[in-house]
Design an enzyme around this catalytic site. Structure first.
Site, mmCIF file in Angstrom:
data_model
loop_
_atom_site.group_PDB
_atom_site.id
_atom_site.type_symbol
_atom_site.label_atom_id
_atom_site.label_comp_id
_atom_site.label_asym_id
_atom_site.label_seq_id
_atom_site.Cartn_x
_atom_site.Cartn_y
_atom_site.Cartn_z
ATOM 1 N N CYS A 194 -22.959 -118.885 102.070
ATOM 2 C CA CYS A 194 -22.014 -117.858 102.480
ATOM 3 C C CYS A 194 -20.594 -118.323 102.274
ATOM 4 O O CYS A 194 -20.348 -119.438 101.841
ATOM 5 C CB CYS A 194 -22.216 -117.526 103.957
ATOM 6 N N GLY B 182 -21.350 -114.539 98.504
ATOM 7 C CA GLY B 182 -22.283 -113.701 99.255
ATOM 8 C C GLY B 182 -22.008 -112.235 99.036
ATOM 9 O O GLY B 182 -20.878 -111.782 99.216
ATOM 10 N N CYS C 132 -22.049 -131.081 98.740
ATOM 11 C CA CYS C 132 -23.056 -130.462 97.864
ATOM 12 C C CYS C 132 -22.589 -130.485 96.408
ATOM 13 O O CYS C 132 -21.580 -129.868 96.065
ATOM 14 C CB CYS C 132 -23.272 -129.012 98.318
ATOM 15 N N TYR D 133 -22.490 -124.764 90.133
ATOM 16 C CA TYR D 133 -22.750 -123.327 90.054
ATOM 17 C C TYR D 133 -22.016 -122.454 91.084
ATOM 18 O O TYR D 133 -21.464 -121.418 90.731
ATOM 19 C CB TYR D 133 -24.264 -123.101 90.166
ATOM 20 N N SER E 59 -20.879 -118.534 84.963
ATOM 21 C CA SER E 59 -20.688 -119.878 85.510
ATOM 22 C C SER E 59 -20.849 -120.988 84.474
ATOM 23 O O SER E 59 -20.354 -122.098 84.673
ATOM 24 C CB SER E 59 -21.639 -120.099 86.681
ATOM 25 N N ASP F 16 -26.768 -123.364 79.987
ATOM 26 C CA ASP F 16 -26.825 -122.755 81.326
ATOM 27 C C ASP F 16 -26.565 -123.843 82.352
ATOM 28 O O ASP F 16 -26.735 -125.028 82.067
ATOM 29 C CB ASP F 16 -28.168 -122.061 81.571
ATOM 30 N N ASP F 17 -26.147 -123.419 83.557
ATOM 31 C CA ASP F 17 -25.781 -124.422 84.558
ATOM 32 C C ASP F 17 -26.983 -125.037 85.249
ATOM 33 O O ASP F 17 -26.932 -126.175 85.687
ATOM 34 C CB ASP F 17 -24.821 -123.825 85.596
ATOM 35 N N CYS G 132 -33.578 -126.929 99.054
ATOM 36 C CA CYS G 132 -32.350 -127.276 99.769
ATOM 37 C C CYS G 132 -32.537 -126.872 101.231
ATOM 38 O O CYS G 132 -32.971 -125.761 101.511
ATOM 39 C CB CYS G 132 -31.168 -126.515 99.184
ATOM 40 N N CYS H 135 -24.168 -134.847 97.884
ATOM 41 C CA CYS H 135 -25.585 -134.566 98.067
ATOM 42 C C CYS H 135 -26.143 -134.178 96.696
ATOM 43 O O CYS H 135 -25.570 -133.345 95.994
ATOM 44 C CB CYS H 135 -25.768 -133.407 99.043
ATOM 45 N N CYS I 295 -31.483 -131.749 95.930
ATOM 46 C CA CYS I 295 -32.376 -130.826 95.212
ATOM 47 C C CYS I 295 -32.785 -131.410 93.858
ATOM 48 O O CYS I 295 -33.803 -131.017 93.293
ATOM 49 C CB CYS I 295 -31.759 -129.442 95.068
HETATM 50 P P1 AMP Z 1 -34.152 -119.338 87.692
HETATM 51 O O1 AMP Z 1 -34.397 -118.058 86.973
HETATM 52 O O2 AMP Z 1 -34.902 -119.431 88.983
HETATM 53 O O3 AMP Z 1 -34.350 -120.558 86.823
HETATM 54 O O4 AMP Z 1 -32.629 -119.301 88.153
HETATM 55 C C1 AMP Z 1 -31.647 -120.113 87.595
HETATM 56 C C2 AMP Z 1 -30.422 -119.300 87.340
HETATM 57 O O5 AMP Z 1 -29.925 -118.733 88.560
HETATM 58 C C3 AMP Z 1 -29.317 -120.150 86.766
HETATM 59 O O6 AMP Z 1 -28.843 -119.471 85.631
HETATM 60 C C4 AMP Z 1 -28.220 -120.218 87.819
HETATM 61 O O7 AMP Z 1 -27.000 -119.772 87.281
HETATM 62 C C5 AMP Z 1 -28.674 -119.307 88.923
HETATM 63 N N1 AMP Z 1 -28.910 -120.028 90.199
HETATM 64 C C6 AMP Z 1 -29.129 -121.332 90.400
HETATM 65 N N2 AMP Z 1 -29.351 -121.589 91.707
HETATM 66 C C7 AMP Z 1 -29.252 -120.416 92.354
HETATM 67 C C8 AMP Z 1 -29.378 -120.024 93.721
HETATM 68 N N3 AMP Z 1 -29.651 -120.894 94.668
HETATM 69 N N4 AMP Z 1 -29.218 -118.722 94.018
HETATM 70 C C9 AMP Z 1 -28.963 -117.822 93.045
HETATM 71 N N5 AMP Z 1 -28.833 -118.129 91.749
HETATM 72 C C10 AMP Z 1 -28.992 -119.407 91.395
HETATM 73 FE FE1 SF4 Z 2 -26.369 -128.759 97.452
HETATM 74 FE FE2 SF4 Z 2 -28.749 -129.358 96.413
HETATM 75 FE FE3 SF4 Z 2 -27.764 -130.780 98.466
HETATM 76 FE FE4 SF4 Z 2 -28.555 -128.253 98.815
HETATM 77 S S1 SF4 Z 2 -29.867 -129.995 98.290
HETATM 78 S S2 SF4 Z 2 -26.682 -129.188 99.615
HETATM 79 S S3 SF4 Z 2 -27.979 -127.303 96.870
HETATM 80 S S4 SF4 Z 2 -26.941 -130.618 96.371
#
Ligand code: AMP
Ligand code: SF4
Length: 460
Positions: A9, A35, A244, A250, A291, A353-354, A390, A445, A448
């Site tokens: 948030c 958010g 984090c 991202y 991003s 991609d990130d 996380c 951190c 993840c």
């Molecule tokens: P996925 O389809 O599950 O692999 O989602 C990864 C994509 O969602 C990446 O392109 C990120 O930009 C974005 N992303 C990564 N972490 C999160 C998150 N916790 N919540 C929403 N979007 C995310």
């Molecule tokens: Fe950030 Fe990953 Fe640590 Fe969660 S587990 S606080 S997303 S670095």
């Protein structure tokens, strides 16, 4: 972990400004990326609190009429995010209570790892919870504190909560700002002129309200602001910070500065390091917008490959509906993103991609690029493999759903997403980039990615 606890948030607070609610509204706009599920503002005129919450974006939740009724010179606000949690107005923040000592409003970014335990204790003592959020625990702890005055009770209860929290708490005439002992979430202070003080999850909101950055809130620190001035203290001894790292990868807006480091330049650095670790012969570098654009620029710059806008994002296509069939799901990605054939056709494309979590997004985008006529698609990810959930407020699927846990090798992961090759930034590469100009006490951190959590998890 229950679904209602998964949220990331944005919080905002302002003290001593005649247009407190308006500026909070602007501040929340700047934090909208943190958010989109609900938004809320609580304002005080010095005697009592007024508040309003609404579902959706900030401009959906608030109108001019509503803001005109929110007079006062102190306010806090919140934008809430939850991909799979309960989308309920009652969970929208700031949470507002009336208790024996007066009015109280709480806005929280993060997740308390010991919320269940504290909630059980409080319920046994007679507390009746109104929401399913972990944030409500904070309000009950303050209300039940043996310390009579808010300014003593609030700092006192902070040592009982563990996990991640960037907090702004308000009474009729006092504002308390606090950050968890590990500094997991970002939280900064700014000033407007000489008199007004603002607090925000990210510094990009300072630009939106005409504030100047003052300083970051320290891990384990509380700051109380009232008519007597500013008082600061610690509720926990100084520990090694665990900011984090995903904020840099991202979440945070690129124009924010976190602990003295520009998110934009760190993202570029992530791309440059990725290029050094995993170069590829290609004709064009394309980013998954928005991003990943800075890291794609960094990658392209490092290898001297042209960066092109090969994917265009439709900014008006939100996460507004759940697609019932596979065919519609495939089409939905085309609503959000469109591949530019002129740039992609016949080319060897590096797609940046990130992050990859489930792998669903990237798989669809690889297909989009291939359908636009790419000769080869090489996916490069500017963060390490996400393998662990996380517990600090960021929505993640289960370990089994994560692509990196479904395959042993990068090659097999690449095949699953349909790419010609796939490679991730190393953990060392991530740490090296996020540690630019850092004093040695600053740590991050990376749980993840690595599975090494900075706090106790209270999972038993
Ligand atoms: P996925 O389809 O599950 O692999 O989602 C990864 C994509 O969602 C990446 O392109 C990120 O930009 C974005 N992303 C990564 N972490 C999160 C998150 N916790 N919540 C929403 N979007 C995310
Ligand atoms: Fe950030 Fe990953 Fe640590 Fe969660 S587990 S606080 S997303 S670095």
């Amino acid at each position: 972990m229950s679904s209602e606890m998964k949220e990331k948030c944005g919080v905002f607070g302002i003290f001593n400004h005649p247009q407190a609610a308006d500026l909070t509204y602007y501040g929340l706009h700047a934090l909208q990326h943190r958010g989109q599920e609900s938004a809320g503002i609580a304002v005080s005129d010095g005697k009592r609190l007024k508040h309003h919450h609404g579902m959706g974006l900030v401009n959906q939740a608030f109108s001019r009429d509503i803001l005109d009724k929110m007079d006062g010179n102190m306010a806090i606000g919140h934008v809430r995010y939850s991909t799979s949690g309960e989308s309920l107005l009652k969970n929208a923040q700031p949470l507002v209570f009336n208790y024996s000592k007066g009015d109280l409003a709480v806005a929280h970014n993060g997740n308390l790892v010991n919320a269940r335990i504290e909630r059980d204790v409080l319920q046994q003592q007679g507390s009746i919870f109104q929401t399913t959020t972990d944030t409500e625990v904070i309000a009950h702890l303050i209300a039940r504190s043996k310390k009579q005055r808010f300014e003593h009770a609030a700092p006192d209860i902070l040592s009982r909560i563990d996990g991640s929290f960037a907090l702004v708490i308000m009474t009729e005439n006092q504002l308390l700002i606090a950050l968890d002992r590990h500094g997991l979430r970002p939280l900064s202070l700014g000033k407007i002129g000489d008199d007004a003080i603002v607090a925000s999850s990210e510094t990009c909101a300072f630009n939106a309200v005409g504030a100047k950055f003052w300083r970051d809130v320290e891990p384990g620190e509380w700051i109380l602001i009232n008519e007597n001035g500013i008082e600061t203290g610690r509720f926990a001894k100084k520990e090694e910070m665990s900011l984090c790292s995903f904020e840099f990868v991202y979440f945070a807006r690129p124009d924010s500065v976190i602990r003295g480091r520009s998110v934009l330049s760190i993202r570029k650095e992530l791309g440059e390091t990725l290029a050094k670790e995993h170069p590829v012969e290609a004709d064009v570098v394309v980013a998954v917008p928005e991003s990943s654009i800075p890291s794609a620029l960094g990658y392209a710059h490092q290898l001297d490959i042209p960066y092109e806008m090969g994917l265009i994002k439709n900014p008006y296509a939100g996460r507004s509906f759940i697609e019932p069939t596979q065919e519609l799901r495939e089409l939905a990605v085309r609503l959000k993103l469109s591949a530019v054939e002129e740039i992609i056709e016949g080319k060897r494309v590096v797609l940046i991609d990130d992050s990859i979590v489930r792998g669903t997004t990237i798989k669809r985008i690889v297909k989009l690029i291939q359908d636009a006529g790419a000769k080869e698609v090489h996916v490069r990810i500017s963060s390490p493999m996400v393998r662990n959930p996380c517990f600090y407020g960021v929505d993640m699927p289960t370990k089994e759903e994560m692509l990196a846990n479904r395959h042993e090798q990068e090659q097999a992961m690449g095949e699953t997403i349909g790419a010609d090759s796939l490679a991730f930034l190393s953990t060392d590469g991530l740490l090296e980039a996020v540690n630019i100009d850092l004093a040695e006490t600053n740590q991050h951190c990376i749980a993840c990615f690595s599975g090494a959590y900075p706090t106790h998890l209270y999972l038993d």
